[in-house]
Design a protein around this motif. Sequence first.
Motif, PDB file in Angstrom:
ATOM      1  N   VAL A 385       0.850  -1.182   0.000  1.00 31.74           N
ATOM      2  CA  VAL A 385       0.000   0.000   0.000  1.00 31.74           C
ATOM      3  C   VAL A 385       0.892   1.240   0.000  1.00 31.74           C
ATOM      4  N   ALA A 386       0.518   2.212  -0.825  1.00 30.20           N
ATOM      5  CA  ALA A 386       1.238   3.487  -0.845  1.00 30.20           C
ATOM      6  C   ALA A 386       0.633   4.410   0.197  1.00 30.20           C
ATOM      7  N   LEU A 387       1.479   5.072   0.956  1.00 35.74           N
ATOM      8  CA  LEU A 387       1.004   5.933   2.035  1.00 35.74           C
ATOM      9  C   LEU A 387       0.919   7.386   1.575  1.00 35.74           C
ATOM     10  N   PRO A 388      -0.259   7.987   1.686  1.00 33.25           N
ATOM     11  CA  PRO A 388      -0.366   9.416   1.366  1.00 33.25           C
ATOM     12  C   PRO A 388       0.449  10.238   2.366  1.00 33.25           C
ATOM     13  N   ASP A 389       0.880  11.397   1.931  1.00 31.41           N
ATOM     14  CA  ASP A 389       1.529  12.360   2.810  1.00 31.41           C
ATOM     15  C   ASP A 389       0.481  13.411   3.180  1.00 31.41           C
ATOM     16  N   TYR A 390       0.063  13.387   4.435  1.00 34.57           N
ATOM     17  CA  TYR A 390      -1.022  14.264   4.879  1.00 34.57           C
ATOM     18  C   TYR A 390      -0.515  15.601   5.437  1.00 34.57           C
ATOM     19  N   SER A 391       0.769  15.861   5.308  1.00 32.04           N
ATOM     20  CA  SER A 391       1.342  17.030   5.974  1.00 32.04           C
ATOM     21  C   SER A 391       0.957  18.351   5.316  1.00 32.04           C
ATOM     22  N   ALA A 392       0.404  18.302   4.088  1.00 32.07           N
ATOM     23  CA  ALA A 392       0.070  19.539   3.379  1.00 32.07           C
ATOM     24  C   ALA A 392      -1.164  20.223   3.957  1.00 32.07           C
ATOM     25  N   GLY A 393      -1.943  19.520   4.761  1.00 30.34           N
ATOM     26  CA  GLY A 393      -3.121  20.130   5.369  1.00 30.34           C
ATOM     27  C   GLY A 393      -4.414  19.625   4.766  1.00 30.34           C
ATOM     28  N   PRO A 394      -5.554  20.036   5.322  1.00 26.00           N
ATOM     29  CA  PRO A 394      -6.860  19.554   4.890  1.00 26.00           C
ATOM     30  C   PRO A 394      -7.087  19.738   3.394  1.00 26.00           C
ATOM     31  N   GLY A 395      -7.559  18.639   2.776  1.00 24.77           N
ATOM     32  CA  GLY A 395      -7.907  18.690   1.360  1.00 24.77           C
ATOM     33  C   GLY A 395      -6.724  18.623   0.416  1.00 24.77           C
ATOM     34  N   ARG A 396      -5.507  18.467   0.943  1.00 18.63           N
ATOM     35  CA  ARG A 396      -4.321  18.469   0.080  1.00 18.63           C
ATOM     36  C   ARG A 396      -3.438  17.276   0.440  1.00 18.63           C
ATOM     37  N   VAL A 397      -3.562  16.205  -0.323  1.00 17.56           N
ATOM     38  CA  VAL A 397      -2.763  14.997  -0.097  1.00 17.56           C
ATOM     39  C   VAL A 397      -1.717  14.893  -1.186  1.00 17.56           C
ATOM     40  N   SER A 398      -0.497  14.532  -0.807  1.00 17.50           N
ATOM     41  CA  SER A 398       0.549  14.264  -1.791  1.00 17.50           C
ATOM     42  C   SER A 398       1.011  12.823  -1.617  1.00 17.50           C
ATOM     43  N   TRP A 399       1.756  12.305  -2.594  1.00 14.91           N
ATOM     44  CA  TRP A 399       2.190  10.907  -2.567  1.00 14.91           C
ATOM     45  C   TRP A 399       3.708  10.831  -2.727  1.00 14.91           C
TER      46      TRP A 399
END
Length: 399
Positions: A385-399
């Motif tokens: 499973v690839a883990l999203p990077d949630y550090s950008a804040g609400p509504g903004r996911v990076s990979w």
Amino acid sequence: MNRNVLISGASIAGPTLAYWLGRHGFNPTVVEIAPALREGGHAVDFRGETHLTVLERMGLLSELRRIQTGGSPMRFVDEAGRTLLHLPAEFAGGEIEVLREDLARVLYERSAPYAEYIFGDSIIGLAETVSGMRVEFQSGASRDFDLVIGADGLHSNVRRLAFGPEQDYVSHLGYYAATWQLPGESYPGLAKGSVGFNAPGRLASVGADHRDSARAGAFFVFAAPELSYDRHDPEQQKKLIADAFSGLGWEVPRLLASLDQVPDLYFDSISRADVDTWSTRRVCLVGDAACGATIGGMGTGTAMVAAYVLAGELAQAGGEHRTAFTRYESRLRKYAKGCQAGGDRTGKFLAPATATGARLRNTLLSRSLLLNGMLKLGERVSSTVALPDYSAGPGRVSW
């Protein structure tokens, strides 16, 4: 919206979730039935990119490498102590192996600045209100929370209260396991790792304590249909162990004799939890409570991955729990089920039902090609499973 979150369980998933929720601006409270952090327990391991990514994002990778055990090689012997099979440290220890009590302590210390901890209490009632959950505690207290998370293991209290009785979700896999501490000086020739003896449907083993040469640990596994016993009565559990291993040779009589002085016995069935949907209304399950296996299902790594994703999805959804719970389960169900499947084979591997089965295991795993293939398979399963990077804040996911 939905910032006050109650988490049941302060083992692995609970403190990990509390840490990430706190980092995302939530107000987590962790309730734990034990009066303090639990000590003892076996070693746990992490393997593959997904596990290590979560540890790195928590800032734990270097600390866990500092306190790691170095792995636990396994040796199976006959009654005279002659080696029948030797398995290298990475077979059971993955890329990083630490003692469960050390990991629990580190997670508690990392999460404590972000969370309220309540020890020596438990949830006895859950009732949904117009805006949240009214929670009744065994202590007599009553409090309101926005969300309730069950991170309380295979025998989850939250799951029982919110989803239904344990027998609807937990399947017995035909074995029981027990661990306890004993004086290491009783086994002066014990090398690093563990030494085990098999009889049909049974494993008796003893392993060195990685930090204290004056301590060792016993680990027993035996095949049995589902037994009726009191999970809070250690004397009854000791009798079940003694009856199952009565009459065996090797070090078994001495190990059984040590049970009389054991203050903290771990005894449980080897079982699997399967919950069709991990959430209901304002309640959600994480870790073994949702999709766990007692031993061999990569439960520790999966629990930390799940806690990371659940907290991240709640943050991304701005606390809107329906959206977050759905995305959390959608991202992780297939991954968690794949990891969990390894637990179905644990009892049969450790304590084959017949002497022929034990000989076949020993013969096959003595071949390096097959052994290396199993190690690579474990790494692949734990990294699917690839883990999203949630550090950008609400509504903004990076990979």
